[in-house]
Design an enzyme around this catalytic site. Structure first.
Site, PDB file in Angstrom:
ATOM      1  N   HIS A   1      -1.399   7.769  -7.838  1.00 29.56           N
ATOM      2  CA  HIS A   1      -0.427   6.662  -8.037  1.00 29.56           C
ATOM      3  C   HIS A   1      -1.187   5.393  -8.741  1.00 29.56           C
ATOM      4  CE1 HIS A   1       3.000   7.742  -5.152  1.00 29.56           C
ATOM      5  NE2 HIS A   1       3.009   8.793  -6.204  1.00 29.56           N
TER       6      HIS A   1
ATOM      7  N   PHE B   1      -3.403   2.599  -3.811  1.00 36.32           N
ATOM      8  CA  PHE B   1      -3.053   2.379  -2.233  1.00 36.32           C
ATOM      9  C   PHE B   1      -2.522   3.607  -1.738  1.00 36.32           C
ATOM     10  CE2 PHE B   1      -2.759  -1.562  -4.853  1.00 36.32           C
ATOM     11  CZ  PHE B   1      -3.531  -2.373  -3.957  1.00 36.32           C
ATOM     12  N   HIS B   2      -2.255   4.754  -2.665  1.00 39.14           N
ATOM     13  CA  HIS B   2      -1.520   5.826  -2.008  1.00 39.14           C
ATOM     14  C   HIS B   2      -2.527   7.223  -2.717  1.00 39.14           C
ATOM     15  CE1 HIS B   2       2.189   3.491  -3.098  1.00 39.14           C
ATOM     16  NE2 HIS B   2       1.572   3.003  -2.131  1.00 39.14           N
ATOM     17  N   ILE B   3      -3.526   7.594  -1.643  1.00 36.87           N
ATOM     18  CA  ILE B   3      -4.323   8.686  -2.071  1.00 36.87           C
ATOM     19  C   ILE B   3      -3.759  10.008  -1.393  1.00 36.87           C
ATOM     20  CG2 ILE B   3      -6.732   9.166  -2.002  1.00 36.87           C
ATOM     21  CD1 ILE B   3      -7.370   6.223  -1.412  1.00 36.87           C
TER      22      ILE B   3
END
Length: 601
Positions: A378, A536-538
């Site tokens: 993201h 921030f979204h892995i």
């Protein structure tokens, strides 16, 4: 040191007297991986001879030439130096008064007392248990609680330290070093995307913005086709939302949210309340500092929920202990080697996150080609508006509103618009640098500035591999259609800001790009060093699925190669979730841990 002094002074005059170069050196030593440290040291050692003797204007011209170079390594070198110099120039005291920033709030005398009493090893330690859980965030915390509740003996290993509400003072420097992976400086190998991840007991749930979206139905349908057990996830999603107290009753809009809503409503675009996992949230001055830990204990992180449950059921939690490899005997997982700490167990749950989990599996000898592949990020950017009114973007509810206006651009892939609290060091990571004076002007607008995060659901993917030292290396490039959607989102955010009445709108491009009834043609260039992209979204690097040819773990989260080695974090996602992933991660951990408990009982 001469090169570093001159570079810092060029980016932010007065930096040497302020102590910025010393702070940068300290960060290089303590926060960066060995590979990152060596590369940055090499850059400084080979910096242009005589640079420190040039005038300010000549030094700025050299930096701009690196910023605009056709050579990616020069652009990424510029970005690494820019981020380091400017972050510390505004993270340290000395410039806050000039930009109207009040600084950290300091520790609260009424902060809740620590709830956990983890083990901090000071030498060799051998433990035995039923299940060793690696990681303590959204995945590990839930897995530990569910397994312990089933009567199993559980040991949790966390590489980071334990920090409670009494330690959360709102300071960027201490918050980033204590709570974030790499002190907040972690990035893909080409510095193209910053990787923002928690690295403390509680993981990302301690530092995230409390956004609590359920997995969208169309995403679950897509995952079902890839062999993921979507039909079975519903009860776990319900259980997670109930335990976290997810609600929309703590959604007093910050001034940032009010600006975004004003622009969206003016355009006739979608806007709605953000579901959040908070109870008793202040929604004011304190809330804006919550990215460095919630001192009120309102955020229902795993510290206050699942880890608390796990400890009450007898789980032992060990901090400051990084798992090096999974022990495998006769083809079955039998424990974890964590250096001086060694755990023998009947099963292992890997929940170290989508960067560290594939690295752990690769160090442990797994060879399924899907381990490490399918990394989704993201990759988000931002658009900023400067207003005549006071915004104070470091205050107010973390995220109270969002927009899905462009969520469905292409067959389930699109953009989410959210606001983000802006503190000085965080802001320097995204604000363009065209020269010291212009950058200082933009930073001085902080009290009247607001930002909109542009968050794409990426169809393309990257990879996690390990270096010679066994540490993870993440590589990622935006796919062409992801670039196109991201450009649509940046333009959309610019239109929202303009409709809200901003007198100046600009993007997070490496070069200052202003919005005047649209951004300039060709403004959106997202290659390495071209602009600020942050994840921030892995997700997605050890994906679950229906066959070893297409996935690294089966429908129960167990790796195809090693029985009793279960994945229970964001790495299990088959594709990008399209929403903030915490609730999905916790639901997957809830489901996989429940199945593992039944198998071991």
């Amino acid at each position: 040191m001469r090169s570093l002094d001159a570079i810092c002074e060029t980016f932010a005059p007065g930096a040497v007297e302020q102590g910025v170069p010393d702070a940068v050196l300290d960060a290089i030593e303590h926060d960066l991986s060995r590979r990152e440290r060596q590369r940055l040291q090499l850059l400084l050692r080979t910096w242009l001879p005589g640079y420190s003797r040039l005038s300010q204007s000549r030094r700025e011209a050299v930096l701009r030439a690196w910023r605009d170079s056709p050579v990616p390594l020069m652009r990424t070198g510029f970005q690494a130096l820019r981020k380091a110099a400017l972050a510390f120039a505004y993270m340290l005291p000395g410039r806050w008064e000039a930009i109207g920033y009040p600084g950290p709030l300091g520790p609260r005398g009424d902060a809740p007392a620590p709830r956990l009493d983890p083990i901090e090893p000071h030498g060799d330690l051998e433990l035995e248990c039923d299940v060793c859980v690696v990681g303590s965030g959204a995945g590990g915390g839930v897995a530990a609680a569910m397994l312990a509740a089933a009567g199993l003996d559980v040991v949790v290993l966390e590489a980071g330290g334990y920090w409670s509400e009494r330690d959360f003072d709102g300071a960027e420097r201490t918050g980033l070093r204590r709570l974030y992976r790499g002190g907040g400086a972690s990035a893909t190998d080409d510095q193209g995307v910053g990787l923002i991840a928690g690295a403390c007991l509680g993981g990302g749930t301690v530092v995230n913005y409390s956004t609590s979206f359920r997995t969208p139905g169309e995403v679950l349908e897509e995952w079902e086709q890839l062999g993921f057990p979507s039909a079975e996830l519903g009860p776990s999603l319900d259980a997670v939302c109930e335990r976290l107290g997810v609600n929309t009753e703590h959604n007093l809009p910050s001034r940032r949210d009010e600006v975004m809503r004003r622009g969206l409503e003016s355009l006739g675009w979608h806007v709605d309340a953000m579901p959040r996992n908070v109870i008793g949230c202040e929604q004011g001055v304190v809330c804006g500092y919550c990215g460095y830990g919630c001192p009120l204990g309102a955020k229902q992180s795993t510290l206050r929920t699942w880890l608390d449950d796990a400890a009450a059921a007898g789980a032992r939690i060990v901090v400051g202990t990084k798992a090096r490899r999974v022990l495998v005997e006769n083809g079955v997982a039998t424990g974890v080697d964590a250096g001086p700490v060694r755990v023998r167990s009947r099963a292992v749950v890997s929940a170290a996150g989508a960067i560290e989990t594939p690295a752990l599996l690769l160090r442990s000898g797994l060879r399924n080609p899907n381990v490490g592949r399918g990394l989704r990020l993201h990759p988000a950017t931002a658009v900023f508006g400067i207003f005549d009114e006071e915004i104070r973007p470091w205050e107010g509810t973390m995220q109270a509103l969002y927009s899905d206006q462009h969520r469905h651009l292409d067959d389930g892939y699109g953009i989410k618009y959210e606001t983000v609290p802006a503190h000085p060091a965080l802001l320097t990571a995204a604000v363009p640098w065209d020269g010291a004076a212009e950058h200082a002007r933009l930073m001085a607008s902080l009290p009247r500035l607001s930002g909109i995060a542009v968050i794409p659901r990426d169809r393309g993917s990257g990879r996690v591999r390990i270096g010679r030292d066994g540490e993870p290396i993440a590589t990622y490039r935006l796919a062409p259609d992801d670039e196109r959607r991201l450009a649509t989102g940046v333009d959309g955010a610019g239109r929202i800001m303009a409709a809200a009445g901003a007198r100046e709108v600009f993007s997070a491009n490496a070069r200052l790009q202003r919005f005047t009834d649209g951004f300039p043609t060709g403004a959106f260039r997202f290659g390495p060093g071209r602009g600020a992209l942050y994840s921030f979204h892995i997700m997605g690097s050890v994906r679950m699925g229906g066959s070893p040819a297409m996935s690294a773990a089966n429908r129960a989260g167990e790796t195809w190669e090693v029985p009793n080695l279960v994945v229970a974090d964001g790495s299990a996602f088959p594709t990008a979730s399209g929403v903030n992933p915490m609730i999905t991660i916790e639901a997957i951990a809830h489901l996989n841990a429940t199945r593992l408990a039944a198998k071991l009982s």
